[in-house]
Design an enzyme around this catalytic site. Structure first.
Site, PDB file in Angstrom:
ATOM      1  N   GLY A  13       0.823  -1.212   0.000  1.00 17.02           N
ATOM      2  CA  GLY A  13       0.000   0.000   0.000  1.00 17.02           C
ATOM      3  C   GLY A  13       0.856   1.261   0.000  1.00 17.02           C
ATOM      4  O   GLY A  13       2.085   1.197  -0.124  1.00 17.02           O
ATOM      5  N   LEU A  15       1.495   3.523   2.492  1.00 16.71           N
ATOM      6  CA  LEU A  15       2.406   3.553   3.639  1.00 16.71           C
ATOM      7  C   LEU A  15       3.329   2.340   3.640  1.00 16.71           C
ATOM      8  O   LEU A  15       4.534   2.469   3.891  1.00 16.71           O
ATOM      9  CB  LEU A  15       1.590   3.592   4.938  1.00 16.71           C
ATOM     10  N   ASP A  38      -2.499 -12.648   4.145  1.00 15.90           N
ATOM     11  CA  ASP A  38      -3.872 -12.144   4.288  1.00 15.90           C
ATOM     12  C   ASP A  38      -4.162 -12.081   5.790  1.00 15.90           C
ATOM     13  O   ASP A  38      -4.186 -13.108   6.468  1.00 15.90           O
ATOM     14  CB  ASP A  38      -4.821 -13.120   3.570  1.00 15.90           C
ATOM     15  N   ALA A  70      -4.994  -2.498   5.711  1.00 12.90           N
ATOM     16  CA  ALA A  70      -6.328  -2.007   6.082  1.00 12.90           C
ATOM     17  C   ALA A  70      -7.247  -2.072   4.873  1.00 12.90           C
ATOM     18  O   ALA A  70      -6.791  -2.076   3.726  1.00 12.90           O
ATOM     19  CB  ALA A  70      -6.262  -0.562   6.586  1.00 12.90           C
ATOM     20  N   THR A  72      -9.227   0.340   3.180  1.00 15.54           N
ATOM     21  CA  THR A  72      -9.211   1.805   3.242  1.00 15.54           C
ATOM     22  C   THR A  72     -10.225   2.462   2.310  1.00 15.54           C
ATOM     23  O   THR A  72     -10.271   3.692   2.231  1.00 15.54           O
ATOM     24  CB  THR A  72      -7.807   2.348   2.896  1.00 15.54           C
ATOM     25  N   THR A 111      -6.713   5.969  12.182  1.00 14.38           N
ATOM     26  CA  THR A 111      -7.214   7.060  11.352  1.00 14.38           C
ATOM     27  C   THR A 111      -8.012   8.102  12.128  1.00 14.38           C
ATOM     28  O   THR A 111      -8.628   7.798  13.164  1.00 14.38           O
ATOM     29  CB  THR A 111      -8.127   6.463  10.253  1.00 14.38           C
ATOM     30  N   TYR A 135     -16.138   2.369   7.871  1.00 14.22           N
ATOM     31  CA  TYR A 135     -14.664   2.384   7.912  1.00 14.22           C
ATOM     32  C   TYR A 135     -14.177   2.850   9.288  1.00 14.22           C
ATOM     33  O   TYR A 135     -13.354   2.188   9.930  1.00 14.22           O
ATOM     34  CB  TYR A 135     -14.134   3.296   6.808  1.00 14.22           C
ATOM     35  N   LYS A 139     -12.243   0.643  12.113  1.00  8.34           N
ATOM     36  CA  LYS A 139     -10.889   1.021  12.553  1.00  8.34           C
ATOM     37  C   LYS A 139     -10.858   1.219  14.070  1.00  8.34           C
ATOM     38  O   LYS A 139      -9.887   0.850  14.728  1.00  8.34           O
ATOM     39  CB  LYS A 139     -10.426   2.292  11.834  1.00  8.34           C
ATOM     40  N   TRP A 160      -5.294  11.844   6.133  1.00  5.06           N
ATOM     41  CA  TRP A 160      -5.102  12.383   4.777  1.00  5.06           C
ATOM     42  C   TRP A 160      -3.749  11.974   4.190  1.00  5.06           C
ATOM     43  O   TRP A 160      -2.965  12.815   3.748  1.00  5.06           O
ATOM     44  CB  TRP A 160      -5.250  13.912   4.804  1.00  5.06           C
TER      45      TRP A 160
HETATM   46  N1  LIG Z   1      -5.038   6.821   3.064  1.00  4.64           N
HETATM   47  C1  LIG Z   1      -5.388   7.713   3.999  1.00  4.64           C
HETATM   48  O1  LIG Z   1      -5.751   8.864   3.713  1.00  4.64           O
HETATM   49  C2  LIG Z   1      -5.311   7.338   5.451  1.00  4.64           C
HETATM   50  C3  LIG Z   1      -5.672   8.298   6.402  1.00  4.64           C
HETATM   51  C4  LIG Z   1      -5.616   7.962   7.752  1.00  4.64           C
HETATM   52  C5  LIG Z   1      -5.196   6.704   8.138  1.00  4.64           C
HETATM   53  N2  LIG Z   1      -4.869   5.794   7.196  1.00  4.64           N
HETATM   54  C6  LIG Z   1      -4.439   4.474   7.654  1.00  4.64           C
HETATM   55  O2  LIG Z   1      -3.095   4.314   7.263  1.00  4.64           O
HETATM   56  C7  LIG Z   1      -2.845   2.932   7.014  1.00  4.64           C
HETATM   57  C8  LIG Z   1      -2.203   2.770   5.646  1.00  4.64           C
HETATM   58  O3  LIG Z   1      -3.088   3.312   4.681  1.00  4.64           O
HETATM   59  P1  LIG Z   1      -2.678   3.435   3.142  1.00  4.64           P
HETATM   60  O4  LIG Z   1      -3.121   4.759   2.676  1.00  4.64           O
HETATM   61  O5  LIG Z   1      -1.271   2.995   2.948  1.00  4.64           O
HETATM   62  O6  LIG Z   1      -3.684   2.355   2.538  1.00  4.64           O
HETATM   63  P2  LIG Z   1      -3.628   1.527   1.180  1.00  4.64           P
HETATM   64  O7  LIG Z   1      -2.723   2.196   0.210  1.00  4.64           O
HETATM   65  O8  LIG Z   1      -5.022   1.251   0.815  1.00  4.64           O
HETATM   66  O9  LIG Z   1      -2.912   0.185   1.643  1.00  4.64           O
HETATM   67  C9  LIG Z   1      -3.561  -0.745   2.446  1.00  4.64           C
HETATM   68  C10 LIG Z   1      -3.008  -2.101   2.114  1.00  4.64           C
HETATM   69  O10 LIG Z   1      -3.724  -3.049   2.915  1.00  4.64           O
HETATM   70  C11 LIG Z   1      -3.648  -4.250   2.238  1.00  4.64           C
HETATM   71  N3  LIG Z   1      -4.737  -5.155   2.575  1.00  4.64           N
HETATM   72  C12 LIG Z   1      -6.054  -5.048   2.299  1.00  4.64           C
HETATM   73  N4  LIG Z   1      -6.691  -6.152   2.712  1.00  4.64           N
HETATM   74  C13 LIG Z   1      -5.748  -6.964   3.271  1.00  4.64           C
HETATM   75  C14 LIG Z   1      -5.776  -8.252   3.856  1.00  4.64           C
HETATM   76  N5  LIG Z   1      -6.918  -8.958   3.975  1.00  4.64           N
HETATM   77  N6  LIG Z   1      -4.605  -8.775   4.306  1.00  4.64           N
HETATM   78  C15 LIG Z   1      -3.457  -8.091   4.193  1.00  4.64           C
HETATM   79  N7  LIG Z   1      -3.354  -6.875   3.648  1.00  4.64           N
HETATM   80  C16 LIG Z   1      -4.510  -6.328   3.185  1.00  4.64           C
HETATM   81  C17 LIG Z   1      -3.718  -3.939   0.742  1.00  4.64           C
HETATM   82  O11 LIG Z   1      -2.862  -4.908   0.174  1.00  4.64           O
HETATM   83  P3  LIG Z   1      -2.807  -5.321  -1.393  1.00  4.64           P
HETATM   84  O12 LIG Z   1      -2.631  -4.032  -2.116  1.00  4.64           O
HETATM   85  O13 LIG Z   1      -1.601  -6.207  -1.460  1.00  4.64           O
HETATM   86  O14 LIG Z   1      -4.110  -5.986  -1.698  1.00  4.64           O
HETATM   87  C18 LIG Z   1      -3.205  -2.514   0.657  1.00  4.64           C
HETATM   88  O15 LIG Z   1      -1.989  -2.445  -0.043  1.00  4.64           O
HETATM   89  C19 LIG Z   1      -4.189   2.210   7.183  1.00  4.64           C
HETATM   90  O16 LIG Z   1      -4.271   1.694   8.478  1.00  4.64           O
HETATM   91  C20 LIG Z   1      -5.207   3.333   7.035  1.00  4.64           C
HETATM   92  O17 LIG Z   1      -6.390   3.035   7.741  1.00  4.64           O
HETATM   93  C21 LIG Z   1      -4.899   6.077   5.864  1.00  4.64           C
END
Ligand SMILES: NC(=O)c1ccc[n+]([C@@H]2O[C@H](COP(=O)([O-])OP(=O)(O)OC[C@H]3O[C@@H](n4cnc5c(N)ncnc54)[C@H](OP(=O)(O)O)[C@@H]3O)[C@@H](O)[C@H]2O)c1
Length: 238
Positions: A13, A15, A38, A70, A72, A111, A135, A139, A160
């Protein structure tokens, strides 16, 4: 810096990719995507965490689990709450149980969506939660699972997030700018965009702290860019 080993579920992902890019700053880094690990598969989680802990200790390294996995997709989660909870709550909890069972500290990323979003100042870690979306609720349930699993677990709420990998608001705006004359965007939200590479670097510092003498006594932390490289004081979203 203490020689660390990091296990990063969700390693493909935004992060997760930026954490994976820190491999040369740690002794061992394993950042599996969902196809490799997974988090809803209990047996796979237990195996992955115990073999990671063993490999780290064999190499004389201090293991830390940083959960970047997550569900997301905020809007999609409304239509598939079971899946959102399976990943964000039960999956996070299973990772925490396995981490605690293997003596591995865990940093769990959460989040600003755990808050209702109707405040008048940036949220502090002790502020009452009150998620409005599936969501956010899933979380928050994940936070509770992780904190309840043991004492060597920390929740880091951010907001964000935008990074070089994957889709995000910044990339969408950059793309649409080339396609449209005008854009309609919500104007009733305030937040701190957070560069995921900064968040990854902050999490690495925190990982060093929790295996050393500087583990924060507060187990829920807020970290966003908030006008500086990374701020651990408040999530600037209200
Ligand atoms: N994006 C935002 O704006 C934001 C804001 C606040 C907090 N956060 C938090 O920050 C963290 C990282 O977010 P991000 O933006 O990096 O999210 P992201 O790009 O959507 O990455 C999340 C990753 O989780 C993996 N995932 C989904 N289902 C899964 C499963 N069953 N088993 C294992 N992995 C799984 C996906 O893997 P695959 O790609 O390999 O399927 C995806 O790459 C999360 O906890 C999110 O809640 C994000």
């Amino acid at each position: 810096m203490t020689r660390l080993a990091l296990l990063v579920p969700g390693g493909r992902g935004q992060l997760g990719s930026d954490l994976a890019a820190l491999a040369d700053r740690v002794g061992l880094l394993h950042a599996p995507g969902s196809a490799e690990l997974d988090v809803t598969d209990v047996g796979a989680v237990d195996d992955a965490v115990s073999s990671f802990a063993l490999a780290a200790r064999d190499a004389g390294l201090k293991p830390v689990l940083v959960n970047a996995s997550a569900h997301t997709a905020v809007d999609a989660a409304e239509g598939e709450p079971e899946r959102a909870y399976a990943i964000n709550a039960t999956g996070a909890g299973q990772l925490a149980k396995a981490a605690v069972a293997n003596g591995v500290p865990m940093l769990h990323v959460s989040t600003d969506y755990v808050f209702p979003g109707d405040g008048t100042r940036p949220y502090e870690p002790g502020d009452p939660t009150g998620p409005k979306s599936v969501y956010g609720k899933s979380k928050l349930a994940g936070e509770q699972e992780v904190l309840g699993a043991g004492e060597q677990t920390w929740v880091i709420r951010t907001a964000w997030v935008y990074g070089a990998t994957g889709g995000n608001f910044v990339k969408t705006m950059a793309r649409l700018e080339g396609q449209r004359e005008t854009l309609s965007v919500v104007d009733d939200q305030r937040g701190s965009p957070t560069w995921s590479a900064d968040l990854a670097a902050g999490l690495l510092e925190l990982a060093s702290a929790v295996v050393g003498d500087n583990a924060p006594s507060q187990r829920v932390l807020h970290g966003t860019n908030a006008g500086k490289p990374l701020c651990w004081e408040s999530v600037t979203v209200f």
